[in-house]
Design a protein around this motif. Structure first.
Motif, mmCIF file in Angstrom:
data_model
loop_
_atom_site.group_PDB
_atom_site.id
_atom_site.type_symbol
_atom_site.label_atom_id
_atom_site.label_comp_id
_atom_site.label_asym_id
_atom_site.label_seq_id
_atom_site.Cartn_x
_atom_site.Cartn_y
_atom_site.Cartn_z
ATOM 1 N N TYR A 140 0.850 -1.298 -0.034
ATOM 2 C CA TYR A 140 0.046 -0.029 0.071
ATOM 3 C C TYR A 140 0.960 1.250 0.012
ATOM 4 O O TYR A 140 1.524 1.487 1.072
ATOM 5 N N ILE A 141 0.925 2.032 -1.143
ATOM 6 C CA ILE A 141 1.838 3.097 -0.985
ATOM 7 C C ILE A 141 1.102 4.269 -1.741
ATOM 8 O O ILE A 141 0.289 4.519 -2.335
ATOM 9 N N SER A 142 1.346 5.416 -0.823
ATOM 10 C CA SER A 142 1.078 6.873 -0.965
ATOM 11 C C SER A 142 2.106 7.837 -1.649
ATOM 12 O O SER A 142 3.218 7.626 -1.596
ATOM 13 N N ILE A 143 1.934 8.680 -2.484
ATOM 14 C CA ILE A 143 2.720 9.802 -2.844
ATOM 15 C C ILE A 143 2.844 10.897 -1.917
ATOM 16 O O ILE A 143 3.624 11.819 -2.333
ATOM 17 N N GLY A 144 2.040 11.148 -0.981
ATOM 18 C CA GLY A 144 2.341 12.219 0.039
ATOM 19 C C GLY A 144 1.109 12.119 0.694
ATOM 20 O O GLY A 144 0.118 11.689 0.477
ATOM 21 N N ASP A 145 0.963 13.173 1.813
ATOM 22 C CA ASP A 145 -0.007 13.481 2.624
ATOM 23 C C ASP A 145 -0.845 14.440 1.999
ATOM 24 O O ASP A 145 -1.102 15.460 2.576
ATOM 25 N N TYR A 146 -1.605 14.118 0.976
ATOM 26 C CA TYR A 146 -2.736 14.818 0.408
ATOM 27 C C TYR A 146 -3.633 13.941 -0.507
ATOM 28 O O TYR A 146 -3.005 12.769 -0.768
ATOM 29 N N VAL A 147 -4.742 14.289 -0.966
ATOM 30 C CA VAL A 147 -5.700 13.261 -1.473
ATOM 31 C C VAL A 147 -5.915 13.693 -2.944
ATOM 32 O O VAL A 147 -6.292 15.017 -3.108
ATOM 33 N N LEU A 148 -5.618 12.943 -3.865
ATOM 34 C CA LEU A 148 -6.015 13.290 -5.166
ATOM 35 C C LEU A 148 -7.358 12.462 -5.447
ATOM 36 O O LEU A 148 -7.891 11.823 -4.790
ATOM 37 N N THR A 149 -8.062 12.809 -6.811
ATOM 38 C CA THR A 149 -9.232 12.086 -7.095
ATOM 39 C C THR A 149 -9.110 10.758 -7.738
ATOM 40 O O THR A 149 -10.186 9.930 -7.948
ATOM 41 N N GLY A 150 -7.740 10.204 -8.063
ATOM 42 C CA GLY A 150 -7.774 8.841 -8.288
ATOM 43 C C GLY A 150 -6.235 8.457 -8.287
ATOM 44 O O GLY A 150 -5.164 9.217 -7.899
ATOM 45 N N GLY A 151 -5.979 7.202 -8.554
ATOM 46 C CA GLY A 151 -4.666 6.577 -8.363
ATOM 47 C C GLY A 151 -3.872 6.818 -9.571
ATOM 48 O O GLY A 151 -2.390 6.335 -9.505
#
Ligand code: ADE
Length: 249
Positions: A140-151
């Motif tokens: 499970y990987i995120s690119i940063g502490d903010y939320v985008l509309t899709g992956g």
């Protein structure tokens, strides 16, 4: 290295990745990128892939069935190719790009660049049914502490960062080693012609041809820049590389 992207928007990722250095790397055969449309695997007669969440709450959730069937088809195809190449048949890692994951960084990019195949799962709407994630996802990987509309954008960011570490993708093998983050520091400032621009001179040491002095100057600049812009990174570096005690005369 083969990248496989499970998405509802294959043209978005392919258009973005087929250009520039990554596109050239594909033409050279160092990497391959395929995008599969999760919607092609839904058993719903209206081609629906999402539904309401149990327990209520805003938004729709991607359902387990199309995601699972899409992954299964992809995984079997990869297994078949691996067996025809007689290469090792370890489990292909499935990266779910999500703000709920560990945060991506250069060392994760280096780790993932060693894989032969990588599957990226891009979510949309409010996410994906937890039960299918439990069955197929390995990372499970995120690119940063903010939320985008899709992956899709996060997957493209990761694929770019990973690809450039694959041998043959960059022309100059050295540049991946000396740049920011690869040694735990930010990169030093760089200059090109002319020697004077807007009354600013290129630092004298860089014109001296004295390689040891240039290396020393670059390290000092990297340390200074990291301390100023990324203090937490600087602290970690100093812990790993404590300054040598000064010799007493
Ligand atoms: N999907 C939405 N936001 C994301 C993020 N920050 N990282 C990875 N995937 C995401």
């Amino acid at each position: 290295m083969h990248f496989h992207i499970m998405t509802l928007f294959p043209e978005m990722v392919l258009d973005g990745l087929h250009t520039s250095i990554i596109g050239r790397a594909e033409e050279k055969g160092c990497i391959s990128i395929e995008a599969v449309n999760i919607r092609d695997y839904t058993l719903d007669k209206h081609k629906k892939v999402d539904d309401y969440t149990y327990g209520g709450g805003a938004g729709m959730l991607m359902q387990a069935q199309p995601v699972y069937d899409c992954w299964k088809a992809l995984d079997e195809k990869i297994k078949e190719r691996k067996s025809s190449e007689q290469s090792e048949d370890g489990r292909t890692r499935v990266v779910y790009v999500t703000p709920q994951g560990e945060v991506f960084n250069q060392s994760k990019a280096e780790e993932l660049s060693k894989e032969k195949d990588l599957i990226f799962l891009c979510g949309h709407y409010e996410g994906i049914d937890e039960r299918v994630l439990e069955e197929i996802v390995t990372d499970y990987i995120s690119i940063g502490d903010y939320v985008l509309t899709g992956g899709e954008l996060p997957a493209m960011v990761m694929i770019d960062a990973i690809s450039r570490l694959v041998p043959g993708v960059l022309n100059n093998g050295e540049s991946a080693q000396t740049e920011s983050h690869s040694n735990g520091l930010l990169e030093y400032p760089q200059y090109s012609r002319p020697e004077v621009w807007h009354e600013k001179r290129v630092p004298e040491v860089l014109l001296s041809g004295h390689h040891a002095n240039i290396e020393k100057w670059r390290l000092e600049q990297s340390l200074e820049r990291t301390k100023e812009r990324r203090p937490e990174m600087y602290e970690a570096y100093i812990k790993e590389h404590p300054p040598k005690p000064q010799k007493r005369r």
